[in-house]
Design a protein around this motif. Structure first.
Motif, PDB file in Angstrom:
ATOM      1  N   PHE A  15       0.824  -1.208   0.000  1.00 12.03           N
ATOM      2  CA  PHE A  15       0.000   0.000   0.000  1.00 12.03           C
ATOM      3  C   PHE A  15       0.859   1.260   0.000  1.00 12.03           C
ATOM      4  O   PHE A  15       0.525   2.242  -0.657  1.00 12.03           O
ATOM      5  CB  PHE A  15      -0.938  -0.016   1.219  1.00 12.03           C
ATOM      6  N   LEU A  16       1.972   1.224   0.722  1.00 13.25           N
ATOM      7  CA  LEU A  16       2.835   2.397   0.823  1.00 13.25           C
ATOM      8  C   LEU A  16       3.991   2.368  -0.172  1.00 13.25           C
ATOM      9  O   LEU A  16       4.966   3.098  -0.016  1.00 13.25           O
ATOM     10  CB  LEU A  16       3.354   2.538   2.260  1.00 13.25           C
ATOM     11  N   ASN A  17       3.870   1.573  -1.207  1.00 12.27           N
ATOM     12  CA  ASN A  17       4.866   1.495  -2.269  1.00 12.27           C
ATOM     13  C   ASN A  17       4.608   2.619  -3.273  1.00 12.27           C
ATOM     14  O   ASN A  17       3.487   2.794  -3.742  1.00 12.27           O
ATOM     15  CB  ASN A  17       4.761   0.127  -2.948  1.00 12.27           C
ATOM     16  N   GLY A  18       5.649   3.348  -3.622  1.00 14.59           N
ATOM     17  CA  GLY A  18       5.519   4.453  -4.569  1.00 14.59           C
ATOM     18  C   GLY A  18       5.065   4.031  -5.955  1.00 14.59           C
ATOM     19  O   GLY A  18       4.514   4.827  -6.705  1.00 14.59           O
ATOM     20  N   ASP A  19       5.280   2.776  -6.304  1.00  7.37           N
ATOM     21  CA  ASP A  19       4.829   2.273  -7.608  1.00  7.37           C
ATOM     22  C   ASP A  19       3.379   1.811  -7.569  1.00  7.37           C
ATOM     23  O   ASP A  19       2.813   1.476  -8.603  1.00  7.37           O
ATOM     24  CB  ASP A  19       5.723   1.110  -8.062  1.00  7.37           C
ATOM     25  N   GLU A  20       2.787   1.756  -6.407  1.00  5.60           N
ATOM     26  CA  GLU A  20       1.406   1.293  -6.268  1.00  5.60           C
ATOM     27  C   GLU A  20       0.473   2.469  -5.940  1.00  5.60           C
ATOM     28  O   GLU A  20      -0.182   2.997  -6.797  1.00  5.60           O
ATOM     29  CB  GLU A  20       1.313   0.210  -5.179  1.00  5.60           C
ATOM     30  N   PHE A  21       0.437   2.873  -4.678  1.00  2.72           N
ATOM     31  CA  PHE A  21      -0.515   3.895  -4.233  1.00  2.72           C
ATOM     32  C   PHE A  21       0.139   5.146  -3.666  1.00  2.72           C
ATOM     33  O   PHE A  21      -0.391   6.235  -3.789  1.00  2.72           O
ATOM     34  CB  PHE A  21      -1.443   3.319  -3.144  1.00  2.72           C
ATOM     35  N   ALA A  22       1.251   4.979  -2.995  1.00  7.58           N
ATOM     36  CA  ALA A  22       1.831   6.065  -2.205  1.00  7.58           C
ATOM     37  C   ALA A  22       2.644   7.046  -3.035  1.00  7.58           C
ATOM     38  O   ALA A  22       3.097   6.736  -4.131  1.00  7.58           O
ATOM     39  CB  ALA A  22       2.720   5.478  -1.108  1.00  7.58           C
ATOM     40  N   GLU A  23       2.813   8.231  -2.470  1.00  5.78           N
ATOM     41  CA  GLU A  23       3.696   9.265  -3.002  1.00  5.78           C
ATOM     42  C   GLU A  23       4.531   9.778  -1.839  1.00  5.78           C
ATOM     43  O   GLU A  23       4.129   9.677  -0.680  1.00  5.78           O
ATOM     44  CB  GLU A  23       2.889  10.417  -3.600  1.00  5.78           C
ATOM     45  N   SER A  24       5.661  10.334  -2.137  1.00  3.57           N
ATOM     46  CA  SER A  24       6.533  10.870  -1.096  1.00  3.57           C
ATOM     47  C   SER A  24       6.056  12.264  -0.701  1.00  3.57           C
ATOM     48  O   SER A  24       5.819  13.113  -1.557  1.00  3.57           O
ATOM     49  CB  SER A  24       7.973  10.926  -1.611  1.00  3.57           C
ATOM     50  N   HIS A  25       5.880  12.465   0.606  1.00  9.05           N
ATOM     51  CA  HIS A  25       5.464  13.760   1.142  1.00  9.05           C
ATOM     52  C   HIS A  25       6.362  14.113   2.325  1.00  9.05           C
ATOM     53  O   HIS A  25       6.851  13.234   3.035  1.00  9.05           O
ATOM     54  CB  HIS A  25       4.012  13.724   1.622  1.00  9.05           C
ATOM     55  N   THR A  26       6.552  15.411   2.536  1.00  8.21           N
ATOM     56  CA  THR A  26       7.312  15.879   3.690  1.00  8.21           C
ATOM     57  C   THR A  26       6.328  16.309   4.765  1.00  8.21           C
ATOM     58  O   THR A  26       5.481  17.173   4.526  1.00  8.21           O
ATOM     59  CB  THR A  26       8.243  17.042   3.307  1.00  8.21           C
ATOM     60  N   ILE A  27       6.449  15.687   5.924  1.00  8.58           N
ATOM     61  CA  ILE A  27       5.554  15.949   7.046  1.00  8.58           C
ATOM     62  C   ILE A  27       6.380  16.538   8.186  1.00  8.58           C
ATOM     63  O   ILE A  27       7.352  15.939   8.628  1.00  8.58           O
ATOM     64  CB  ILE A  27       4.860  14.657   7.503  1.00  8.58           C
ATOM     65  N   THR A  28       5.968  17.724   8.625  1.00  8.68           N
ATOM     66  CA  THR A  28       6.687  18.416   9.678  1.00  8.68           C
ATOM     67  C   THR A  28       5.792  18.542  10.905  1.00  8.68           C
ATOM     68  O   THR A  28       4.631  18.946  10.794  1.00  8.68           O
ATOM     69  CB  THR A  28       7.117  19.819   9.213  1.00  8.68           C
ATOM     70  N   SER A  29       6.347  18.177  12.046  1.00  5.85           N
ATOM     71  CA  SER A  29       5.649  18.339  13.324  1.00  5.85           C
ATOM     72  C   SER A  29       6.586  19.064  14.270  1.00  5.85           C
ATOM     73  O   SER A  29       7.696  19.438  13.893  1.00  5.85           O
ATOM     74  CB  SER A  29       5.262  16.967  13.899  1.00  5.85           C
ATOM     75  N   LYS A  30       6.165  19.234  15.494  1.00  7.17           N
ATOM     76  CA  LYS A  30       7.011  19.930  16.475  1.00  7.17           C
ATOM     77  C   LYS A  30       8.298  19.149  16.750  1.00  7.17           C
ATOM     78  O   LYS A  30       9.260  19.704  17.259  1.00  7.17           O
ATOM     79  CB  LYS A  30       6.248  20.183  17.768  1.00  7.17           C
ATOM     80  N   LEU A  31       8.335  17.864  16.379  1.00  5.90           N
ATOM     81  CA  LEU A  31       9.524  17.044  16.608  1.00  5.90           C
ATOM     82  C   LEU A  31      10.456  16.984  15.403  1.00  5.90           C
ATOM     83  O   LEU A  31      11.460  16.284  15.442  1.00  5.90           O
ATOM     84  CB  LEU A  31       9.107  15.618  17.010  1.00  5.90           C
ATOM     85  N   GLY A  32      10.107  17.691  14.339  1.00  7.65           N
ATOM     86  CA  GLY A  32      10.977  17.709  13.168  1.00  7.65           C
ATOM     87  C   GLY A  32      10.246  17.280  11.913  1.00  7.65           C
ATOM     88  O   GLY A  32       9.035  17.095  11.919  1.00  7.65           O
ATOM     89  N   ALA A  33      11.009  17.126  10.839  1.00  2.10           N
ATOM     90  CA  ALA A  33      10.435  16.801   9.535  1.00  2.10           C
ATOM     91  C   ALA A  33      10.893  15.424   9.072  1.00  2.10           C
ATOM     92  O   ALA A  33      12.022  15.015   9.334  1.00  2.10           O
ATOM     93  CB  ALA A  33      10.833  17.850   8.508  1.00  2.10           C
ATOM     94  N   VAL A  34       9.983  14.724   8.392  1.00  2.00           N
ATOM     95  CA  VAL A  34      10.300  13.448   7.756  1.00  2.00           C
ATOM     96  C   VAL A  34       9.739  13.466   6.345  1.00  2.00           C
ATOM     97  O   VAL A  34       8.699  14.065   6.082  1.00  2.00           O
ATOM     98  CB  VAL A  34       9.722  12.235   8.525  1.00  2.00           C
ATOM     99  N   THR A  35      10.458  12.854   5.437  1.00  2.00           N
ATOM    100  CA  THR A  35       9.963  12.658   4.075  1.00  2.00           C
ATOM    101  C   THR A  35       9.840  11.161   3.874  1.00  2.00           C
ATOM    102  O   THR A  35      10.817  10.424   4.051  1.00  2.00           O
ATOM    103  CB  THR A  35      10.911  13.270   3.038  1.00  2.00           C
ATOM    104  N   CYS A  36       8.632  10.703   3.567  1.00  2.00           N
ATOM    105  CA  CYS A  36       8.393   9.269   3.460  1.00  2.00           C
ATOM    106  C   CYS A  36       7.202   8.999   2.547  1.00  2.00           C
ATOM    107  O   CYS A  36       6.418   9.898   2.255  1.00  2.00           O
ATOM    108  CB  CYS A  36       8.149   8.674   4.838  1.00  2.00           C
ATOM    109  N   PRO A  37       7.051   7.741   2.116  1.00  2.00           N
ATOM    110  CA  PRO A  37       5.893   7.401   1.296  1.00  2.00           C
ATOM    111  C   PRO A  37       4.632   7.335   2.150  1.00  2.00           C
ATOM    112  O   PRO A  37       4.643   6.804   3.267  1.00  2.00           O
ATOM    113  CB  PRO A  37       6.255   6.019   0.737  1.00  2.00           C
ATOM    114  N   CYS A  38       3.564   7.922   1.644  1.00  2.00           N
ATOM    115  CA  CYS A  38       2.275   7.881   2.319  1.00  2.00           C
ATOM    116  C   CYS A  38       1.194   8.180   1.288  1.00  2.00           C
ATOM    117  O   CYS A  38       1.484   8.544   0.152  1.00  2.00           O
ATOM    118  CB  CYS A  38       2.225   8.862   3.486  1.00  2.00           C
ATOM    119  N   VAL A  39      -0.041   8.016   1.686  1.00  2.00           N
ATOM    120  CA  VAL A  39      -1.172   8.301   0.809  1.00  2.00           C
ATOM    121  C   VAL A  39      -1.933   9.467   1.428  1.00  2.00           C
ATOM    122  O   VAL A  39      -2.398   9.373   2.565  1.00  2.00           O
ATOM    123  CB  VAL A  39      -2.090   7.070   0.647  1.00  2.00           C
TER     124      VAL A  39
END
Length: 114
Positions: A15-39
């Motif tokens: 489900f979280l594979n970039g070739d299937e459904f997911a896209e890479s997004h940058t998510i920032t919270s008070k604890l910092g930023a992560v870039t990862c595959p998500c939908v």
């Protein structure tokens, strides 16, 4: 780990594979930023009508609802209601977060002035 849990982990990876459904997004919270595959899902007008979802928080301010599906292990902490996340530069408020066997489904509200 049981065979069932192993299969769930494999399904999550599909489900979280970039070739299937997911896209890479940058998510920032008070604890910092992560870039990862998500939908990142934005309900269509028809889906909002059928589910009764309407978002008019205050007079003159409306917004859009989004649902972020992400592996729990990709975030530094599970966000709680009222916390703000910034996704690809857009600030959104968490209205709910459900942890379903390692997959987080986070409902977000992005405010827009009307």
């Amino acid at each position: 780990m049981s065979a069932f849990q192993e299969q769930l982990k494999k399904d999550l990876q599909v489900f979280l594979n970039g070739d299937e459904f997911a896209e890479s997004h940058t998510i920032t919270s008070k604890l910092g930023a992560v870039t990862c595959p998500c939908v990142l899902q934005s309900p269509t007008a028809k889906e909002q009508f059928l589910s009764g979802e309407k978002y008019d928080r205050y007079d003159g301010i409306s917004g859009e609802l989004y649902i972020l599906h992400i592996a729990k292990e990709n975030l530094p902490e599970v966000p709680s209601e009222g916390v703000y996340l910034t996704i690809d530069g857009h600030k959104m408020e968490v209205s709910s977060c459900v942890d379903d066997m390692g997959m987080l489904s986070i409902t977000l509200q992005a405010n827009m002035r009307g």
